[in-house]
Scaffold this active site. Structure first.
Site, PDB file in Angstrom:
ATOM      1  N   CYS A   1       6.616   0.290  -4.340  1.00  0.00           N
ATOM      2  CA  CYS A   1       5.752   1.467  -4.530  1.00  0.00           C
ATOM      3  C   CYS A   1       6.492   2.750  -4.182  1.00  0.00           C
ATOM      4  O   CYS A   1       5.939   3.645  -3.512  1.00  0.00           O
ATOM      5  CB  CYS A   1       4.472   1.358  -3.690  1.00  0.00           C
ATOM      6  SG  CYS A   1       3.413   0.028  -4.224  1.00  0.00           S
TER       7      CYS A   1
ATOM      8  N   LYS B   1      -1.089  -3.413   8.319  1.00  0.00           N
ATOM      9  CA  LYS B   1       0.318  -3.440   8.741  1.00  0.00           C
ATOM     10  C   LYS B   1       0.424  -3.442  10.267  1.00  0.00           C
ATOM     11  O   LYS B   1       1.472  -3.715  10.830  1.00  0.00           O
ATOM     12  CB  LYS B   1       1.061  -2.228   8.181  1.00  0.00           C
ATOM     13  CG  LYS B   1       1.137  -2.222   6.659  1.00  0.00           C
ATOM     14  CD  LYS B   1       1.981  -1.087   6.150  1.00  0.00           C
ATOM     15  CE  LYS B   1       1.654  -0.685   4.737  1.00  0.00           C
ATOM     16  NZ  LYS B   1       2.066  -1.627   3.716  1.00  0.00           N
TER      17      LYS B   1
ATOM     18  N   HIS C   1       5.928   6.755  -0.411  1.00  0.00           N
ATOM     19  CA  HIS C   1       5.202   5.638  -1.049  1.00  0.00           C
ATOM     20  C   HIS C   1       4.264   6.225  -2.111  1.00  0.00           C
ATOM     21  O   HIS C   1       3.803   7.371  -1.970  1.00  0.00           O
ATOM     22  CB  HIS C   1       4.395   4.925   0.035  1.00  0.00           C
ATOM     23  CG  HIS C   1       3.697   3.682  -0.393  1.00  0.00           C
ATOM     24  ND1 HIS C   1       2.508   3.698  -1.084  1.00  0.00           N
ATOM     25  CD2 HIS C   1       4.001   2.373  -0.210  1.00  0.00           C
ATOM     26  CE1 HIS C   1       2.104   2.457  -1.301  1.00  0.00           C
ATOM     27  NE2 HIS C   1       3.001   1.627  -0.790  1.00  0.00           N
TER      28      HIS C   1
END
Ligand code: PLP
Length: 406
Positions: free
Chosen positions: A364, A225, A122
């Site tokens: 990303c 998350k 990421h």
């Protein structure tokens, strides 16, 4: 017995409709929904227990401090870390990795030193290392994934040279769902005197994690998350690295004494926690992790593995759908494109009309998109509250999108 209906009932937002259809929330890879326990904890904290932490000697400050500080131990338990002083509380993975880049790597790395990265990182685990490349001439070495999206730990280990200072690698890809054998990488890295930073942003959501057992030097997680509030998170830093690391931000709370001439610092982990933190966010994260541990990480993983296997078999039946990442043990994260001209954004708009929330874009992960030869994909990412019936709704919505663009 995993009672997914009871779990769904704990998440108020799952009861709503989107575009006249029941919400099918498959954007958990970007951010997960929050259980009632977390929402209530936030409300209680602000309604009854709010004050700044650490500094007050009054009742509310003491309550807030106790609740906030208690989260360090919860995170340690959640991550299998024996010593909670190795847990630094922060706003999420991006802050955690930047702290390591600025506080540990920058003062120690020289021009020509190497950082090994997988191609599926990421941007949060890429851009801080580009800073070191730009500013100090550090060399970034990339290890590819194979055609199934797997990362061979041996390929990472073989990339180690006498110049290697750090391996920065994800534990679970946010695009492909691929799991990485970080324990093998850490063991080999240690033998070479190389540190390993593991991006656990996705792994900690989908499987039990034991950082002591993995043997990482740094392990980053992000609260939003993990069914917790945004603006919460933590990074595990091994005590030897803690001793080597300089504070990344200066301010209140991280000091022992400040005068006009000099400053002395608090002991770790406080040394690395400058300023007023995300008090209520962190308290909410603690409640979210207790909620997950209450359900059981093994049980969550088993439920999601079943969803992953089911979705893999259903999606394999759509011969116009190209799923990126096909390792059989992948987590329930599916990035895909459709044959033909349809752009990922158009597909996600059509799915949204059916109440299905997925993400479209580069996720990303620029280097991975280049590796895959695509500019964007749609991504359906599942969580602890999703069901097989929702996989079926996703498939129906995809069939509709295919018809529209065929
Ligand atoms: N690493 C991975 C694998 C991610 O999926 C994400 C979030 O999308 C991040 C890092 C960054 O997390 P945050 O934006 O919460 O700091």
């Amino acid at each position: 017995m995993y009672d997914v209906d009871a779990i769904r009932a704990d998440f108020p937002i799952l009861g709503r409709e989107v575009n006249g259809k029941p919400l099918v929330y498959l954007d958990n890879g970007a951010s997960a929904q929050k259980p009632r326990a977390v929402i209530d904890a936030i409300s209680t904290a602000y309604s009854h227990e709010y004050a700044n932490v650490h500094r007050g000697l009054h009742t509310l400050s003491n309550i807030a401090t106790e609740k906030y500080e208690g989260v360090r131990g919860i995170i340690a338990r959640f991550l299998g870390v024996s010593d909670e002083d190795q847990i630094i509380l922060n706003s999420g993975t991006t802050e955690g990795i930047n702290m390591v880049a600025y506080g540990w790597a920058m003062p120690r790395f020289e021009a020509g030193d190497e950082i090994i990265l997988s191609v599926m990182e990421h941007h949060a685990n890429i851009v801080p290392w580009h800073f070191l490349r730009e500013r100090q001439g550090v060399v970034l070495k990339w290890v590819d994934v194979d055609s199934t999206g797997a990362l061979d730990p041996q390929a990472v280990i073989e990339a180690i040279t006498p110049k290697t200072k750090l391996i920065a690698v994800t534990h679970l890809s946010n695009v492909l769902g691929t799991r990485v054998d970080v324990k093998t990488i850490c063991a080999a890295a240690r033998a070479h005197g190389v540190a390993v930073l593991v991006d656990g942003s996705q792994a900690a959501v989908h499987m039990p994690v034991n950082v002591d057992d993995i043997g990482a030097d740094f392990y980053a997680i992000t609260g939003h998350k993990l069914y917790g509030p945004s603006g919460s998170g933590a990074i595990y830093v091994h005590k030897d690295r803690l001793a080597e690391m300089r504070p990344f931000m200066g301010g209140g709370d991280m000091i022992r004494e400040v005068s006009k001439e000099a400053v002395t610092y608090n002991d770790p982990p406080m040394k690395f926690e400058a300023g007023t933190p995300g008090i209520v966010q962190t308290i909410g994260l603690g409640v979210a992790l207790e909620y997950m541990m209450g359900v059981g990480m093994q049980a969550i993983a088993a439920h999601e593995d079943d969803l992953s296997a089911y979705a893999q078999s259903k999606l394999a039946g759509l011969n116009w759908l190209n799923v990126q990442g096909t390792t059989p043990d992948k987590a329930a994260i599916f990035s895909f494109t459709l044959d033909g001209a349809a752009h990922a954004h158009d597909i996600s708009t059509i799915l949204d009309k059916k109440g299905v929330a997925v993400r479209a874009g580069h996720h990303c992960a620029g280097p991975l998109m280049d590796h895959l030869g695509v500019t964007a994909t749609c991504r359906a990412s599942f969580g602890m509250y999703n069901t097989r019936a929702e996989v079926d709704i996703l498939v129906e919505a995809l069939e509709l999108a295919h018809e529209l663009f065929a």
